[in-house]
Design an enzyme around this catalytic site. Structure first.
Site, PDB file in Angstrom:
ATOM      1  N   HIS A  11      23.638  11.738  16.960  1.00  0.00           N
ATOM      2  CA  HIS A  11      23.150  11.695  15.582  1.00  0.00           C
ATOM      3  C   HIS A  11      24.348  11.576  14.627  1.00  0.00           C
ATOM      4  O   HIS A  11      25.314  12.335  14.747  1.00  0.00           O
ATOM      5  CB  HIS A  11      22.357  12.970  15.264  1.00  0.00           C
ATOM      6  CG  HIS A  11      21.726  12.927  13.906  1.00  0.00           C
ATOM      7  ND1 HIS A  11      20.621  12.157  13.618  1.00  0.00           N
ATOM      8  CD2 HIS A  11      22.075  13.533  12.739  1.00  0.00           C
ATOM      9  CE1 HIS A  11      20.309  12.293  12.342  1.00  0.00           C
ATOM     10  NE2 HIS A  11      21.170  13.121  11.785  1.00  0.00           N
ATOM     11  N   GLY A  15      22.374  -1.337  20.009  1.00  0.00           N
ATOM     12  CA  GLY A  15      22.891  -0.890  21.308  1.00  0.00           C
ATOM     13  C   GLY A  15      24.405  -0.809  21.387  1.00  0.00           C
ATOM     14  O   GLY A  15      24.975  -0.934  22.477  1.00  0.00           O
ATOM     15  N   GLY A  19      11.895  19.799  18.183  1.00  0.00           N
ATOM     16  CA  GLY A  19      12.156  19.604  16.755  1.00  0.00           C
ATOM     17  C   GLY A  19      12.872  18.274  16.528  1.00  0.00           C
ATOM     18  O   GLY A  19      13.315  17.622  17.467  1.00  0.00           O
ATOM     19  N   ASP A  27      15.126  18.896  21.830  1.00  0.00           N
ATOM     20  CA  ASP A  27      13.958  19.761  22.034  1.00  0.00           C
ATOM     21  C   ASP A  27      12.821  19.192  21.173  1.00  0.00           C
ATOM     22  O   ASP A  27      12.890  18.051  20.730  1.00  0.00           O
ATOM     23  CB  ASP A  27      14.280  21.231  21.737  1.00  0.00           C
ATOM     24  CG  ASP A  27      14.652  21.470  20.277  1.00  0.00           C
ATOM     25  OD1 ASP A  27      14.445  20.551  19.442  1.00  0.00           O
ATOM     26  OD2 ASP A  27      15.133  22.569  19.966  1.00  0.00           O
ATOM     27  N   LEU A  62       9.809  11.551  20.837  1.00  0.00           N
ATOM     28  CA  LEU A  62       9.178  11.627  22.163  1.00  0.00           C
ATOM     29  C   LEU A  62       8.142  12.742  22.145  1.00  0.00           C
ATOM     30  O   LEU A  62       8.282  13.726  21.408  1.00  0.00           O
ATOM     31  CB  LEU A  62      10.245  11.891  23.224  1.00  0.00           C
ATOM     32  CG  LEU A  62      11.211  10.716  23.431  1.00  0.00           C
ATOM     33  CD1 LEU A  62      12.498  11.181  24.078  1.00  0.00           C
ATOM     34  CD2 LEU A  62      10.550   9.606  24.253  1.00  0.00           C
ATOM     35  N   ASN A 112      21.004  13.393  22.596  1.00  0.00           N
ATOM     36  CA  ASN A 112      20.884  12.415  21.509  1.00  0.00           C
ATOM     37  C   ASN A 112      22.198  12.368  20.742  1.00  0.00           C
ATOM     38  O   ASN A 112      22.896  13.372  20.637  1.00  0.00           O
ATOM     39  CB  ASN A 112      19.747  12.858  20.561  1.00  0.00           C
ATOM     40  CG  ASN A 112      19.536  11.891  19.416  1.00  0.00           C
ATOM     41  OD1 ASN A 112      19.540  10.671  19.596  1.00  0.00           O
ATOM     42  ND2 ASN A 112      19.342  12.436  18.219  1.00  0.00           N
TER      43      ASN A 112
END
Ligand code: GRF
Length: 205
Positions: A108, A13, A142, A140, A92, A106
């Site tokens: 990355h 976190g 993918g 999305d 998800l 997100n």
């Protein structure tokens, strides 16, 4: 009225901490922190900051559809406008992603589309890349494929010490993620209607 976000985590976190620190007394409110693991250190960070927490783990609800439906309900009840994946280590379901379409981002640790998926930092080091970076993107269906909001590149000299390399990525993530959330909250991020892969970002001015 503040812009309501929720942060989804699975572990340490440190990105959550960067958001908690950045959005104090702000127009952006972290209304909830959700972990996919009960033992995630990030839950303590949220509690220390007085933010409501919840655990939605596959250990408790192995049916992913049902787990994500419950998670979506929890976020909906709290009127969350943006879902921020900050080290959330699970995929998800499509139903969840459709429900929050265009409202999930997100972070990355790679310059996508290079090194999607797990172990991106290790893959970059293993490959010997000389330039690495961090990407903030919409989510999305993918894996690490959604439209890119922000990227920052940096040079990655030869290094054997993965802990130091990781630290370098984190420094950039901790700056880039709050910046992207601020831009989205301010309505400065939009998809090109002619090509929804392209994200228009209006920086200051
Ligand atoms: C970060 O490197 C993030 O990019 C990746 O997982 C890591 C999470 O770190 N998806 P933390 O839990 O925020 O410290």
């Amino acid at each position: 009225m503040s812009f309501r976000i929720a942060v989804l985590i699975s572990g340490e976190g440190s990105n959550l901490q960067a958001l908690l620190d950045d959005f104090q007394d702000d127009a952006i409110e972290i209304v909830g922190v959700v972990s996919s693991r009960a033992e995630a250190r990030g839950l303590e960070r949220a509690e220390q900051a007085g933010v409501e927490t919840a655990v939605f783990s596959l250990a408790e609800e192995p049916d992913r559809e049902r787990r994500d439906e419950a998670l979506a309900g929890w976020l909906g009840e709290r009127r969350v406008e943006l879902v921020v994946l900050a080290g959330f280590m699970e995929l998800l379901t499509p139903a969840f992603i459709r429900r929050f379409s265009g409202r999930i981002v997100n972070v990355h640790p790679a310059l996508l589309p290079s090194f999607p998926g797990l172990g991106a930092i290790e893959q970059a080091v293993e490959h010997g890349v000389k330039v690495a970076g961090v990407t903030i993107h919409f989510v999305d269906e993918g894996v690490d494929r959604g439209p890119i909001v922000l990227q920052e590149a940096f040079e990655l000299p030869y290094h054997r010490d993965i802990a130091q390399v990781r630290q370098r990525f984190h420094e950039v993530e901790h700056r880039l993620l709050p910046r992207a959330v601020r831009l989205i909250a301010a309505g400065r991020v939009s998809l090109d209607p002619d090509n929804p892969r392209l994200v228009r970002v209006e920086e200051d001015g």
